[in-house]
Design a protein around this motif. Structure first.
Motif, PDB file in Angstrom:
ATOM      1  N   ASP A   1      -6.362 -44.860 -53.494  1.00 42.19           N
ATOM      2  CA  ASP A   1      -7.516 -43.987 -53.700  1.00 42.19           C
ATOM      3  C   ASP A   1      -8.248 -44.317 -54.995  1.00 42.19           C
ATOM      4  OD1 ASP A   1      -7.040 -42.650 -51.340  1.00 42.19           O
ATOM      5  OD2 ASP A   1      -5.903 -41.020 -52.272  1.00 42.19           O
ATOM      6  N   PHE A   2      -7.518 -44.851 -55.967  1.00 41.40           N
ATOM      7  CA  PHE A   2      -8.145 -45.242 -57.233  1.00 41.40           C
ATOM      8  C   PHE A   2      -8.958 -46.534 -57.099  1.00 41.40           C
ATOM      9  CE2 PHE A   2      -5.333 -42.478 -59.865  1.00 41.40           C
ATOM     10  CZ  PHE A   2      -6.295 -42.005 -60.747  1.00 41.40           C
ATOM     11  N   ASP A   3      -8.607 -47.372 -56.125  1.00 42.87           N
ATOM     12  CA  ASP A   3      -9.211 -48.705 -56.033  1.00 42.87           C
ATOM     13  C   ASP A   3     -10.742 -48.689 -55.995  1.00 42.87           C
ATOM     14  OD1 ASP A   3      -6.802 -49.988 -56.224  1.00 42.87           O
ATOM     15  OD2 ASP A   3      -6.552 -50.296 -54.061  1.00 42.87           O
ATOM     16  N   PRO A   4     -11.400 -47.825 -55.180  1.00 42.38           N
ATOM     17  CA  PRO A   4     -12.874 -47.836 -55.176  1.00 42.38           C
ATOM     18  C   PRO A   4     -13.472 -47.466 -56.529  1.00 42.38           C
ATOM     19  CG  PRO A   4     -12.027 -46.687 -53.244  1.00 42.38           C
ATOM     20  CD  PRO A   4     -10.860 -46.909 -54.150  1.00 42.38           C
ATOM     21  N   LEU A   5     -12.849 -46.495 -57.221  1.00 43.98           N
ATOM     22  CA  LEU A   5     -13.338 -46.115 -58.554  1.00 43.98           C
ATOM     23  C   LEU A   5     -13.239 -47.286 -59.525  1.00 43.98           C
ATOM     24  CD1 LEU A   5     -11.836 -42.525 -59.073  1.00 43.98           C
ATOM     25  CD2 LEU A   5     -14.232 -43.121 -58.735  1.00 43.98           C
ATOM     26  N   ILE A   6     -12.108 -47.982 -59.461  1.00 45.25           N
ATOM     27  CA  ILE A   6     -11.914 -49.126 -60.354  1.00 45.25           C
ATOM     28  C   ILE A   6     -12.913 -50.237 -60.039  1.00 45.25           C
ATOM     29  CG2 ILE A   6     -10.300 -50.957 -61.018  1.00 45.25           C
ATOM     30  CD1 ILE A   6      -8.026 -48.947 -60.549  1.00 45.25           C
ATOM     31  N   LYS A   7     -13.124 -50.512 -58.754  1.00 48.27           N
ATOM     32  CA  LYS A   7     -14.058 -51.565 -58.357  1.00 48.27           C
ATOM     33  C   LYS A   7     -15.465 -51.254 -58.855  1.00 48.27           C
ATOM     34  CE  LYS A   7     -15.636 -54.168 -54.309  1.00 48.27           C
ATOM     35  NZ  LYS A   7     -15.523 -54.313 -52.834  1.00 48.27           N
ATOM     36  N   GLU A   8     -15.901 -50.005 -58.671  1.00 49.16           N
ATOM     37  CA  GLU A   8     -17.241 -49.608 -59.122  1.00 49.16           C
ATOM     38  C   GLU A   8     -17.346 -49.684 -60.652  1.00 49.16           C
ATOM     39  OE1 GLU A   8     -17.964 -45.733 -57.601  1.00 49.16           O
ATOM     40  OE2 GLU A   8     -17.739 -46.342 -55.502  1.00 49.16           O
ATOM     41  N   GLY A   9     -16.315 -49.211 -61.328  1.00 54.38           N
ATOM     42  CA  GLY A   9     -16.331 -49.224 -62.790  1.00 54.38           C
ATOM     43  C   GLY A   9     -16.365 -50.631 -63.357  1.00 54.38           C
ATOM     44  N   LEU A  10     -15.576 -51.531 -62.776  1.00 54.28           N
ATOM     45  CA  LEU A  10     -15.566 -52.915 -63.256  1.00 54.28           C
ATOM     46  C   LEU A  10     -16.907 -53.592 -63.001  1.00 54.28           C
ATOM     47  CD1 LEU A  10     -11.982 -54.113 -62.238  1.00 54.28           C
ATOM     48  CD2 LEU A  10     -12.827 -53.582 -64.534  1.00 54.28           C
ATOM     49  N   ALA A  11     -17.557 -53.243 -61.900  1.00 55.72           N
ATOM     50  CA  ALA A  11     -18.890 -53.804 -61.631  1.00 55.72           C
ATOM     51  C   ALA A  11     -19.877 -53.350 -62.712  1.00 55.72           C
ATOM     52  CB  ALA A  11     -19.369 -53.370 -60.247  1.00 55.72           C
TER      53      ALA A  11
END
Length: 198
Positions: free
Chosen positions: A34-44
């Motif tokens: 569940d954290f993965d999408p947040l991390i992906k968006e944040g890293l972008a």
């Protein structure tokens, strides 16, 4: 100072996602996904700010509560997150109940883009005598007494310079008064330090 602070300050991105999950039916691996999408968006976003992945620190946390409560406690995300919640509840409120159902309300993510902190190197070896910074003498009144004071150009002061009061140091955005009985010293970062004469 403000410009230097902006150049040196780390870039922080905070994001969250409401999930409202019962811990009885929620596993650590599910929360990781569940954290993965947040991390992906944040890293972008961090890439857009000019940071490489190795320059970004990732911190994950959970907002948790006992079922039925109207407030949450933020805890670091870890494999034993439910036990962590009980411990934090005990720490903050002096009570816990491992028999009571718990809930994960929000996932929280904090990304920190780490900027290098370069030390400012300025020499203490003054190149010119302090007299080169004195523009002229002016008349001032201090505590009702008239004085002849040095009018000093701030931009001409160098590390190691010392100005004896009374003096007025002028620059574009400020005026510094050095009273009689005080010395003004210029340090290695061009700060003005006022000290009472011994």
């Amino acid at each position: 100072l403000s410009a230097l602070g902006m150049v040196w300050s780390d870039v922080i991105i905070d994001s969250s996602r409401t999930v409202m999950l019962s811990t009885e039916s929620t596993e650590f691996t599910q929360l990781e996904m569940d954290f993965d999408p947040l991390i992906k968006e944040g890293l972008a976003e961090m890439t857009g700010e000019g940071f490489e992945r190795k320059e970004v620190r990732i911190e994950r946390s959970l907002d948790m509560r006992y079922a039925g409560q109207s407030f949450e406690i933020m805890i670091p995300f870890s494999a034993d997150f439910e036990e962590q919640f009980h411990q934090y509840h005990q720490k903050f409120y002096g009570a816990m109940n491992r028999e009571r159902p718990t809930e994960v309300v929000n996932l929280r993510l904090k990304l920190t883009g780490l900027r290098p902190k370069h030390e400012i190197q300025l020499s203490l070896n003054k190149q010119k005598a302090v007299s080169s910074a004195i523009l002229r003498k002016i008349s001032v009144i201090d505590k009702g007494e008239p004085y002849e004071a040095d009018l000093v150009d701030r931009d001409a002061l160098e590390p190691g310079h010392e100005v004896s009061g009374p003096a007025i140091v002028v620059e574009f955005s400020a005026t510094t008064y050095v009273p009689s009985g005080f010395n003004l010293n210029v340090d290695e970062r061009l700060n003005l330090i006022l000290r009472k004469k011994k």
